[in-house]
Design a protein around this motif. Structure first.
Motif, PDB file in Angstrom:
ATOM      1  N   MET A 499      -0.134  17.908 -21.027  1.00  0.00           N
ATOM      2  CA  MET A 499      -1.520  18.182 -21.397  1.00  0.00           C
ATOM      3  C   MET A 499      -2.262  18.881 -20.258  1.00  0.00           C
ATOM      4  N   LYS A 500      -2.978  19.963 -20.581  1.00  0.00           N
ATOM      5  CA  LYS A 500      -3.748  20.701 -19.593  1.00  0.00           C
ATOM      6  C   LYS A 500      -5.226  20.351 -19.732  1.00  0.00           C
ATOM      7  N   ALA A 501      -5.958  20.486 -18.631  1.00  0.00           N
ATOM      8  CA  ALA A 501      -7.377  20.126 -18.654  1.00  0.00           C
ATOM      9  C   ALA A 501      -8.134  20.935 -17.619  1.00  0.00           C
ATOM     10  N   LEU A 502      -9.444  21.050 -17.838  1.00  0.00           N
ATOM     11  CA  LEU A 502     -10.310  21.709 -16.857  1.00  0.00           C
ATOM     12  C   LEU A 502     -10.393  20.910 -15.570  1.00  0.00           C
ATOM     13  N   GLY A 503     -10.490  19.603 -15.696  1.00  0.00           N
ATOM     14  CA  GLY A 503     -10.620  18.755 -14.530  1.00  0.00           C
ATOM     15  C   GLY A 503     -10.011  17.395 -14.796  1.00  0.00           C
ATOM     16  N   TYR A 504      -9.626  16.712 -13.731  1.00  0.00           N
ATOM     17  CA  TYR A 504      -9.016  15.391 -13.817  1.00  0.00           C
ATOM     18  C   TYR A 504      -9.831  14.436 -12.965  1.00  0.00           C
ATOM     19  N   PHE A 505     -10.147  13.265 -13.514  1.00  0.00           N
ATOM     20  CA  PHE A 505     -10.981  12.294 -12.820  1.00  0.00           C
ATOM     21  C   PHE A 505     -10.340  10.917 -12.912  1.00  0.00           C
ATOM     22  N   ALA A 506     -10.600  10.123 -11.897  1.00  0.00           N
ATOM     23  CA  ALA A 506     -10.153   8.734 -11.861  1.00  0.00           C
ATOM     24  C   ALA A 506     -11.381   7.850 -11.668  1.00  0.00           C
ATOM     25  N   VAL A 507     -11.540   6.846 -12.528  1.00  0.00           N
ATOM     26  CA  VAL A 507     -12.736   6.000 -12.478  1.00  0.00           C
ATOM     27  C   VAL A 507     -12.320   4.545 -12.616  1.00  0.00           C
ATOM     28  N   VAL A 508     -13.247   3.686 -12.219  1.00  0.00           N
ATOM     29  CA  VAL A 508     -13.119   2.238 -12.399  1.00  0.00           C
ATOM     30  C   VAL A 508     -14.371   1.772 -13.119  1.00  0.00           C
ATOM     31  N   THR A 509     -14.206   1.119 -14.266  1.00  0.00           N
ATOM     32  CA  THR A 509     -15.367   0.736 -15.078  1.00  0.00           C
ATOM     33  C   THR A 509     -15.528  -0.775 -15.141  1.00  0.00           C
ATOM     34  N   GLY A 510     -15.200  -1.477 -14.062  1.00  0.00           N
ATOM     35  CA  GLY A 510     -15.450  -2.907 -13.998  1.00  0.00           C
ATOM     36  C   GLY A 510     -14.182  -3.698 -13.820  1.00  0.00           C
ATOM     37  N   LYS A 511     -14.389  -5.019 -13.745  1.00  0.00           N
ATOM     38  CA  LYS A 511     -13.275  -5.931 -13.537  1.00  0.00           C
ATOM     39  C   LYS A 511     -12.786  -6.553 -14.837  1.00  0.00           C
ATOM     40  N   GLY A 512     -13.332  -6.097 -15.980  1.00  0.00           N
ATOM     41  CA  GLY A 512     -12.899  -6.631 -17.259  1.00  0.00           C
ATOM     42  C   GLY A 512     -13.811  -7.681 -17.841  1.00  0.00           C
ATOM     43  N   SER A 513     -14.907  -8.002 -17.159  1.00  0.00           N
ATOM     44  CA  SER A 513     -15.849  -8.999 -17.657  1.00  0.00           C
ATOM     45  C   SER A 513     -16.979  -8.311 -18.411  1.00  0.00           C
ATOM     46  N   TYR A 524     -18.655  -2.040  -7.224  1.00  0.00           N
ATOM     47  CA  TYR A 524     -17.226  -2.349  -7.188  1.00  0.00           C
ATOM     48  C   TYR A 524     -16.397  -1.068  -7.187  1.00  0.00           C
ATOM     49  N   GLU A 525     -16.808  -0.075  -7.989  1.00  0.00           N
ATOM     50  CA  GLU A 525     -16.082   1.181  -8.050  1.00  0.00           C
ATOM     51  C   GLU A 525     -16.126   1.889  -6.701  1.00  0.00           C
ATOM     52  N   GLU A 526     -17.297   1.916  -6.071  1.00  0.00           N
ATOM     53  CA  GLU A 526     -17.431   2.591  -4.781  1.00  0.00           C
ATOM     54  C   GLU A 526     -16.624   1.872  -3.710  1.00  0.00           C
ATOM     55  N   GLU A 527     -16.686   0.546  -3.726  1.00  0.00           N
ATOM     56  CA  GLU A 527     -15.945  -0.222  -2.725  1.00  0.00           C
ATOM     57  C   GLU A 527     -14.439  -0.028  -2.893  1.00  0.00           C
ATOM     58  N   PHE A 528     -14.011   0.004  -4.152  1.00  0.00           N
ATOM     59  CA  PHE A 528     -12.579   0.180  -4.382  1.00  0.00           C
ATOM     60  C   PHE A 528     -12.090   1.511  -3.830  1.00  0.00           C
ATOM     61  N   PHE A 529     -12.775   2.589  -4.155  1.00  0.00           N
ATOM     62  CA  PHE A 529     -12.307   3.900  -3.723  1.00  0.00           C
ATOM     63  C   PHE A 529     -12.446   4.087  -2.209  1.00  0.00           C
ATOM     64  N   GLN A 530     -13.413   3.430  -1.580  1.00  0.00           N
ATOM     65  CA  GLN A 530     -13.516   3.531  -0.124  1.00  0.00           C
ATOM     66  C   GLN A 530     -12.321   2.892   0.569  1.00  0.00           C
ATOM     67  N   ASN A 531     -11.799   1.822  -0.040  1.00  0.00           N
ATOM     68  CA  ASN A 531     -10.674   1.118   0.573  1.00  0.00           C
ATOM     69  C   ASN A 531      -9.335   1.482  -0.054  1.00  0.00           C
ATOM     70  N   SER A 532      -9.336   2.363  -1.038  1.00  0.00           N
ATOM     71  CA  SER A 532      -8.106   2.660  -1.761  1.00  0.00           C
ATOM     72  C   SER A 532      -7.196   3.562  -0.938  1.00  0.00           C
ATOM     73  N   GLN A 544     -12.868  13.851  -7.292  1.00  0.00           N
ATOM     74  CA  GLN A 544     -12.185  13.444  -8.515  1.00  0.00           C
ATOM     75  C   GLN A 544     -12.459  11.998  -8.892  1.00  0.00           C
ATOM     76  N   VAL A 545     -13.192  11.281  -8.089  1.00  0.00           N
ATOM     77  CA  VAL A 545     -13.359   9.851  -8.319  1.00  0.00           C
ATOM     78  C   VAL A 545     -14.824   9.532  -8.600  1.00  0.00           C
ATOM     79  N   THR A 546     -15.057   8.348  -9.190  1.00  0.00           N
ATOM     80  CA  THR A 546     -16.343   7.739  -9.566  1.00  0.00           C
ATOM     81  C   THR A 546     -16.922   8.388 -10.829  1.00  0.00           C
TER      82      THR A 546
END
Length: 966
Positions: A499-513, A524-532, A544-546
C-alpha cells in the motif's frame, strides 16, 4: 591562510561529536519541525537512499551537523635525539607562528559557527505567515479595544532572550581545549624525556596519557551537547508559553465578538460553509450524473483498530460511544471540525449545544450518538448507510470535515445480519470512490500487519497512494510486543506491504481505558515518544509521530484538495442546473417551480379551506340530511319490531302498551348509538362532498392522494364525544314519551309521514316478491324471460298462500304448523314438492304486503280522525293509534336531528378541523410520507432544480470566500 584555518577549525569542531550518538532529552516532539515535511518526507528520503535513518533523526534533535571523528595521524619515528636537539629553536619559532594563526582562525571559525547555529535555530521557527487565515479579520482591529502596551510589558526582556544565545564562554573554553589538542601533535618535551627512561616505560606512559585525553574529550563533548540541549529546551519552553498566550488571546477576542463588542456581523466560517454543501449533497440523488466529488477525510480501518480514538484526539474530546471489542460505529458519522471560543458540539438537525468541557454533557452526547445510530439501522440489519452529521468547535482545532465509517470486519459473528460484511465494504467503497476524498487509513500496530483487511481495500481504491495517509495506532503496545522494532520502521516507510500513501504516521491514543481524558492521553503520547527507542534510534522521524502532527498534516492536505477540486465541482453543477431548467421550460412552461415542501404547503391550505367550509353549512341542511339518514337507518326496526307486533293486538290499550315497551327498549339500547353513527357518517360525507366540489375549481390533481390520505386519517382519529350519547338518550326518551298532537297540521304531517313510509315499504315488499316468483306472463311474452324451477315452486306456493289470505283476511302474522302442512299437501297434489321453510319465507313477504295494504287503507281513513283523537276516540269506531305512533317517531327524529346538528356545528366540526391540522402537521414532519403522497416527474424535477441551485450558490459563495482568504 585565514580561510584555511577556518576550515580546519570547523572540521575539528565536527570531529568532537560522534556520528551515532543517542539523544536523551525531553521536549515536545510535535513542534520541532514544519508541517510540510509530514506529507513529502518519503519523497525526500527516496532521493538519498544511502543515508542512514539515524542521522536524520539526530539532525532533528540538534542544530549542528556532525561528521564522524577522524583517527589521529600516526607519527613517524625515524628521527633521533640529535636531530631534535639541533633544530629545537627553529621548531619553537615555527610553533609560535602557527599558534598565532590557530588562535586567529579559531576566533573567526567560532564566530561563524555561532552565527550558523543561531541561523539554524531561527529557521526552525514555524512560518506563521502561512497561518494568518486562522486569525479573523477583526483581530487586526484590536488596537482600539486592547492595551498593547500592557501586553508588550508582559513579553520577556532582552536579557532573557539573550540567555537563549549560545554560551560564548563555554565555546571559548572548548576552543582552548582544541588548541591544546592540536599542539599535542608535536612531541617537544616528551621526546627529551624519552632519553632518560627505558623504551618500554615511555611507551606505557604515552598510551595512558592518550587514554586520559580520550576520556576528557568525551566529557567535554557531553558537556557541550548538554549545554546545547538545555539552550534548545529553554527556547522550546519559551515558544510554548508564547503559543499558549496567543491561544488565550484569540479565545478572548472570539468571546468578545460573540458578546457583541464588534457591531459588524460575523461571517460564517469557511468550514461551516463547506459543511453545509456536503449536508445538502448527502440527501441529493441526481439523475444527471452529477456525482458528489467534493473532498472530505474518510476514516477507514479494521474494527477496534482505533479509528474513533484517532478522531477523538483530533477533535480533542471523547465524543463517541465506546465498547470493548464490539461494533460501536454502526453508521457513518460526519464531523465538521472548526475553531471557536468554546469547546462545544452540535448536531445538524438540533439547536442543543453540548459543552465538551463538562462530563455530563459528554456522556449525553455519547448517548445521543448511540441512539441515533441504532435508530438509523433498519430492522434485521446491523449497520446503516445513513449519515449522522455533527459539528465540533473549539480553540486550536484544525478545520476539516471527517467521516468516521464502520470498522471493516473479516467474519460475521452471532447477532449480526448475514450481509453485514458486504454492507460495510459497500459503504466504505462508496466514500473512497470519490476521487477527491482523503483516505485516513488506520492500522492497529499491536497486531500483525498481515491480519489487516483495510490495507488491501485502500490499495484497490487508491493504488498510487496520492490521497491516502497511513496511521499506525497503538505504537506503545507494538514496541512492547514486537521482537523486531525494525518491523515498525518498515510499516511507516511503506515497505512491509504494497500500500502506498502520501504520509505515514505513528500515534498513541491512550492506555486502553475509556476514562482517560484527552490531556492525559496527550501527555502519555508525548512521554512515550520522548523515551521511545524507535525515535531514539532513528526508526521514526519526529514529524511522523503524535496526533498533533497528524492533525496538521491531514488539515493541510484537506484544504489543498479543496482548493484544487471545488471549482470543477461548481462547473459540473452549473451544467446540471442548465439541463434541469431546460427540461422544465419544455414540459411545464406555465407552472411555477414548486418543490415537494412548497406543494405540500399549498395542499395544506386548500384542505384547511375545505374543512372551514363545513361551518358554512346551514342548520336546515344539517337537520334535513340527518333526519333523512336516521330514518333510513331505523325504519326497518320500527316497522318490523315495533309497528307490526303492536298491530297484532286486539285493542288500543294493548297496542299502546306494546308500543311504549318496545320504544323504551329501543331507546335504551340502540337508538342513541345509531343516531351518533348517522351523524358521524353525515359529517364524513359532507367533508368529502366539499373536497370534491373544491376539486372541480381547477384544482391540481397532484394533491388527490394527499387529500384522500388526510381525510381517511382524520376520520380515523376522530371520536365523538362520549357524553353526547347519554344526553341524546334522555332527549330521545322524553321525545317518545310525548303523545299529544296539538293541532291539525301536525296530524296531517304524521298522516303523510306514515303514508310515505308504508308506500315505501310496500314497494320494497312487492319488489322482493317479484324476485322470488320470477317474471309474470307479460314479461315472459314481451321480454322472452322464463322462470327458474325454484321461482316456479315459489310462485305455486304464493298462489296457494294468497288463497289462504283471502279466506282469512284477519290472519295473524305467523302460520300454524297444521296450516303449513295443509299448504304443503295441496302443493304436492299439484305435483310441486316444497319445503316447509320455503312456505314460511313466502308467507312472511305475502303477509307483510297484505298488512301494509290494510295499513294504507286505514291511514286514508284516519285523515279525518283528528277530531276523534281530540275526544280520545270516544263513541267512535275509528282508532288511529298507529298515526300517533308515527307522529311520536317523526317528532323524535326531528328533535334528534336538531340535537345532532348542534353537536356537529358547535363541537364536532371544530374537533374535525383540529384533527385535520394535526394530521397535516404529522405528515409535514414525515418526509417519507410526503414522498409517498406527492409524487410525479414534475415534483422530482422541481426538487432537483431546487437542490442543484442551492448547491451551486453555496459552492460559489464558498469559492468567493476561499479566494478572499488567499
Amino acid at each position: 591562510m585565514l580561510r584555511a584555518g577556518s576550515v580546519v577549525t570547523c572540521i575539528a569542531c565536527k570531529n568532537l561529536l560522534p556520528s551515532r550518538m543517542g539523544v536523551k532529552f525531553r521536549i515536545p516532539l510535535q513542534k520541532l519541525h514544519p508541517l510540510s515535511r509530514a506529507i513529502h518526507h518519503r519523497y525526500s528520503a527516496n532521493n538519498n537512499p544511502q543515508r542512514p535513518p539515524h542521522c536524520s533523526a539526530a539532525r532533528h534533535y540538534t542544530s549542528l551537523s556532525r561528521l564522524p571523528m577522524r583517527p589521529p595521524k600516526s607519527r613517524s619515528g625515524g628521527h633521533g635525539y640529535q636531530q631534535h636537539r639541533s633544530f629545537w629553536v627553529a621548531r619553537l619559532a615555527a610553533r609560535l607562528l602557527k599558534l598565532r594563526y590557530i588562535l586567529l582562525g579559531s576566533a573567526v571559525g567560532g564566530g561563524y559557527t555561532a552565527k550558523k547555529t543561531y541561523d539554524e535555530w531561527k529557521d526552525m521557527l514555524p512560518d506563521m505567515s502561512q497561518y494568518t487565515w486562522i486569525v479573523p479579520d477583526f483581530v487586526w482591529e484590536l488596537s482600539e479595544n486592547i492595551d498593547f502596551d500592557k501586553l508588550a510589558s508582559a513579553l520577556p526582556e532582552l536579557e532573557e532572550i539573550a540567555k537563549l544565545l549560545p554560551d560564548m564562554e563555554k565555546i571559548g573554553e572548548n576552543f582552548t581545549f582544541l588548541k591544546s589538542l592540536l599542539s599535542s601533535e608535536t612531541t617537544g618535551d616528551s621526546t627529551l624525556r624519552a632519553t632518560d627512561i627505558p623504551p618500554t616505560s615511555a611507551s606505557m606512559s604515552d598510551s595512558s596519557e592518550k587514554q586520559f585525553k580520550k576520556s576528557s574529550d568525551k566529557e567535554k563533548v557531553d558537556q557541550l551537547q548538554e549545554e546545547l540541549l538545555r539552550t534548545q529546551m529553554k527556547y522550546q519552553r519559551m515558544l510554548e508559553r508564547l503559543e499558549k498566550e496567543n491561544k488565550e488571546l484569540r479565545k478572548v477576542v472570539l468571546q468578545k465578538d460573540d458578546k457583541g463588542i464588534h457591531q459588524r456581523k460575523v461571517k460564517k466560517s469557511l468550514i461551516d460553509m463547506y459543511s453545509e454543501v456536503l449536508d445538502i449533497l448527502s440527501d441529493y440523488d441526481s439523475n444527471y450524473n452529477t456525482q458528489d466529488h467534493l473532498p472530505r477525510v474518510v476514516v477507514v480501518g479494521d474494527q477496534s483498530a482505533g479509528k474513533t480514538s484517532v478522531l477523538e484526539m483530533i477533535a480533542q474530546a471523547r465524543i463517541f460511544p465506546r465498547g470493548s471489542g464490539e461494533m460501536m460505529t454502526r453508521s457513518p458519522v460526519k464531523v465538521t471540525l472548526s475553531e471557536g471560543p468554546h469547546h462545544v458540539a452540535m448536531f445538524k438537525d438540533s439547536t442543543r449545544e453540548f459543552d465538551l468541557g463538562k462530563e455530563e454533557d459528554l456522556a449525553a452526547l455519547r448517548r445521543e450518538i448511540e441512539l441515533r445510530m441504532r435508530k438509523s439501522v433498519k430492522e434485521g440489519q446491523t449497520v446503516s448507510p445513513e449519515t449522522i452529521s455533527l459539528s465540533v468547535k473549539g480553540p486550536g482545532i484544525q478545520r476539516m470535515v471527517l467521516v468516521d465509517l464502520p470498522g471493516v470486519i473479516s467474519t460475521v459473528t452471532a447477532g449480526m445480519a448475514v450481509d453485514t460484511k458486504e454492507t460495510i465494504f459497500s459503504i466504505s467503497k462508496a466514500y473512497m470512490l470519490n476521487p477527491n476524498a482523503i483516505i485516513l487509513c488506520i492500522q492497529d500496530g499491536s497486531v500483525d500487519a498481515e491480519r489487516s483487511i483495510v490495507t488491501d481495500l485502500v490499495s484497490q481504491m487508491d493504488p498510487q497512494g496520492k490521497r491516502t495517509i497511513f496511521v499506525l495506532t497503538k505504537v506503545d503496545l507494538a514496541e512492547k510486543n514486537l521482537a523486531s522494532p525494525s518491523r515498525i520502521q518498515k510499516i511507516v516507510e511503506g515497505k512491509l506491504f504494497p500500500m502506498k500513501a502520501l504520509g505515514y504516521f505513528a500515534v498513541v491514543t491512550g492506555k486502553g481505558s475509556s476514562n482517560e481524558s484527552i490531556d492525559s492521553i496527550k501527555d502519555y503520547e508525548e512521554e512515550f515518544f520522548q523515551n521511545s527507542r524507535l525515535l531514539r534510534d532513528g526508526m521514526l522521524k519526529a514529524h511522523q509521530v503524535t496526533t498533533k502532527n497528524l492533525s496538521l498534516a491531514v488539515s493541510d492536505c484537506f484544504w489543498k484538495m479543496v482548493r484544487e477540486s471545488v471549482e470543477q465541482q461548481a462547473d459540473a453543477f452549473k451544467a446540471s442546473r442548465f439541463n434541469l431548467e431546460t427540461e422544465w421550460k419544455n414540459n411545464y412552461p406555465r407552472l411555477r417551480e414548486l418543490d415537494r415542501n412548497e406543494l405540500y404547503e399549498k395542499a395544506k391550505n386548500e384542505i384547511l379551506d375545505e374543512v372551514i367550509s363545513l361551518s358554512q353549512v346551514t342548520p336546515k341542511h344539517w337537520e334535513s340530511i340527518l333526519q333523512k339518514k336516521l330514518w333510513e337507518r331505523v325504519s326497518t326496526h320500527v316497522i318490523e319490531n315495533i309497528y307490526l307486533p303492536a298491530a297484532q293486538t286486539m285493542n288500543s290499550g294493548t297496542f299502546n302498551t306494546t308500543v311504549d315497551i318496545k320504544l323504551k327498549q329501543w331507546t335504551d339500547k340502540q337508538l342513541p348509538h345509531k343516531a351518533l353513527e348517522v351523524a358521524w357518517e353525515t359529517l364524513q360525507e359532507e367533508f368529502a362532498r366539499f373536497m370534491a366540489e373544491y376539486k372541480g375549481k381547477d384544482q391540481d390533481d397532484i394533491f388527490d392522494k394527499l387529500k384522500e390520505a388526510v381525510k381517511d386519517e382524520s376520520i380515523k382519529r376522530h371520536k365523538w364525544n362520549e357524553r353526547a350519547m347519554d344526553s341524546l338518550r334522555v332527549i330521545q326518551h322524553n321525545a317518545l314519551e310525548d303523545r299529544s298532537i296539538t293541532d291539525k297540521p301536525q296530524w296531517d304531517a304524521a298522516i303523510q309521514f306514515m303514508e310515505e313510509t308504508l308506500q315505501s315499504r310496500l314497494k320494497d315488499t312487492d319488489s322482493v316478491i317479484a324476485d322470488m316468483v320470477g317474471p309474470d306472463w307479460k314479461q315472459r311474452w314481451l321480454s322472452w324471460k322464463n322462470r327458474t324451477p325454484e321461482q316456479h315452486i315459489r310462485n305455486e306456493t304464493k298462489n296457494e298462500l294468497e288463497r289462504l289470505l283471502k279466506l282469512h283476511e284477519d290472519h295473524t302474522a305467523y302460520l300454524a304448523n297444521d296450516e303449513v302442512t295443509t299448504v304443503r299437501k295441496n302443493l304436492e297434489g299439484r305435483g310441486v314438492e316444497v319445503d316447509p321453510v320455503l312456505i314460511k319465507d313466502t308467507w312472511h313477504q305475502l303477509y307483510r304486503r297484505h298488512f301494509l295494504q290494510k295499513a294504507l287503507l286505514h291511514c286514508n281513513l284516519c285523515r279525518r280522525g283528528f277530531y276523534y283523537y281530540q275526544r280520545h276516540f270516544v263513541d267512535s269506531e275509528l282508532e288511529c293509534n298507529d298515526v300517533v305512533l308515527f307522529w311520536r317517531i317523526q317528532r323524535m327524529l326531528g328533535i334528534t336531528a336538531n340535537t345532532l346538528r348542534q353537536q356537529l356545528t358547535n363541537t364536532e366540526v371544530r374537533r374535525l378541523e383540529k384533527n385535520v391540522k394535526e394530521v397535516l402537521e404529522d405528515f409535514g414532519e414525515d418526509t417519507e410520507k410526503k414522498v409517498q403522497l406527492i409524487t410525479g416527474r414534475r415534483v422530482q424535477l422541481a426538487e432537483d432544480l431546487k437542490k442543484v441551485r442551492e448547491i451551486q450558490e453555496k459552492l460559489e459563495a464558498f469559492i468567493e470566500a476561499l479566494h478572499k482568504e488567499k
